[in-house]
Design a protein around this motif. Structure first.
Motif, PDB file in Angstrom:
ATOM      1  N   ASN A 286      -6.800 -75.265-119.738  1.00 17.01           N
ATOM      2  CA  ASN A 286      -5.439 -75.180-120.464  1.00 17.01           C
ATOM      3  C   ASN A 286      -5.431 -75.535-121.908  1.00 17.01           C
ATOM      4  O   ASN A 286      -6.014 -76.238-122.381  1.00 17.01           O
ATOM      5  N   GLY A 287      -4.384 -74.778-122.657  1.00 20.80           N
ATOM      6  CA  GLY A 287      -4.462 -74.705-123.904  1.00 20.80           C
ATOM      7  C   GLY A 287      -5.345 -74.037-124.823  1.00 20.80           C
ATOM      8  O   GLY A 287      -5.355 -74.110-125.987  1.00 20.80           O
TER       9      GLY A 287
ATOM     10  N   THR B 276      -2.555 -67.445-122.455  1.00 24.64           N
ATOM     11  CA  THR B 276      -1.360 -67.088-122.329  1.00 24.64           C
ATOM     12  C   THR B 276      -0.746 -66.501-123.679  1.00 24.64           C
ATOM     13  O   THR B 276      -0.184 -65.425-123.749  1.00 24.64           O
TER      14      THR B 276
ATOM     15  N   GLU C  87      -1.778 -65.663-114.508  1.00 31.58           N
ATOM     16  CA  GLU C  87      -1.773 -66.561-113.195  1.00 31.58           C
ATOM     17  C   GLU C  87      -1.052 -66.010-111.915  1.00 31.58           C
ATOM     18  O   GLU C  87       0.027 -66.702-111.579  1.00 31.58           O
TER      19      GLU C  87
ATOM     20  N   HIS D 122      -7.031 -69.286-112.994  1.00 28.25           N
ATOM     21  CA  HIS D 122      -7.778 -70.572-113.251  1.00 28.25           C
ATOM     22  C   HIS D 122      -8.713 -70.619-111.965  1.00 28.25           C
ATOM     23  O   HIS D 122      -9.659 -71.738-112.048  1.00 28.25           O
TER      24      HIS D 122
END
Length: 264
Positions: free
Chosen positions: A37-38, A42, A164, A193
């Motif tokens: 994440n991060g 995206t 995702e 993920h």
């Protein structure tokens, strides 16, 4: 059609989110973008479907700079399923799917017979045809996700961007979606993920960490126990799938450190 992220960088409000990212998706190839994440996944995708403009570098389609293309032209080439792809207005499913034809139409031009059949086939492919007359706000999260995939297919793109896409989908529809991507013949850039699904669906994987590309190659080259430890901070065992030989990640929950503030 070849997609190239050519040394793109993105900074927002003084924070560098992506650093000199170079990544190619060749014609009919599926590339999975993975990372914690991060890590900037995206953000990188948003540059491709033009929700963001890179502060450095360029996104290229068959060598042409995407930023120099009229938006309508790029929308005919690239379709995206985003994490923000929800519908706030209660259009019917068939109306939402038909919106995929917007880049190909002028004004209030009606769909022709071919386009109506294209919508019908896309809904059938994503198993939402029986929902055609339902309001989209009445659907479950997984049903809505499948409707939005159908809308992207109706766009008839040559490049498909998916952020995702298996979110909200049950196991059956996760597998069907990823199998469809392999059969589609499109150039696909997808974030996932689930590393086991990524290994099964993708020709190549690219790993982002803190906005930088730290590994790229086939799933077998990328998914190593060392990388999982260094990038994702997990202890895991990587074994070949008994049928396909693609790497599969086995996790040991007992090796996970407790979250801060959680009683040991």
């Amino acid at each position: 059609m070849r997609l190239l992220l050519d040394e793109i960088s993105v900074s927002i409000d003084g924070a560098a989110l992506v650093h000199d990212l170079s990544l190619a998706v060749d014609t009919r190839q599926i590339v999975g973008l993975i990372g914690p994440n991060g890590s900037g996944k995206t953000t990188a995708l948003r540059c491709v479907y033009r929700a963001l403009r890179p502060t450095g570098g360029a996104v290229r389609i068959d060598g042409a700079d995407l930023a120099r293309m009229p938006l309508r032209d790029s929308a005919r080439l690239i379709a995206a399923l985003t994490q923000e792809g929800s519908a706030d207005l209660d259009f019917t499913v068939e109306e939402i799917v038909a919106l995929g034809r917007a880049p190909h139409l002028r004004g209030n031009q009606a769909l022709n017979a071919r386009e109506r059949e294209l919508c019908r086939r896309a809904m059938a492919r994503m198993e939402v045809l029986h929902l055609a007359g339902r309001g989209v706000l009445s659907l479950s999260g997984g049903e809505r996700q499948r409707v939005l995939v159908a809308r992207a297919l109706v766009q008839e793109p040559q490049v498909l961007i998916l952020d995702e896409p298996t979110n909200h989908l049950d196991l059956h529809h996760q597998i069907r979606l990823l199998a469809m991507l392999r059969e589609s013949g499109l150039s696909v850039l997808v974030t996932l993920h689930d590393l086991n699904l990524a290994a099964s669906a993708c020709d190549r994987l690219a790993v982002l960490s803190q906005g930088r590309l730290v590994a790229s190659g086939t799933p077998r080259e990328v998914l190593t126990e060392t990388l999982l430890r260094d990038v994702f901070g997990v202890e895991a065992t990587v074994v070949p799938h008994p049928l396909t030989g693609v790497p599969q990640v086995l996790y040991d929950l007992s090796s996970a450190e407790p979250m801060e503030g959680t009683p040991a």
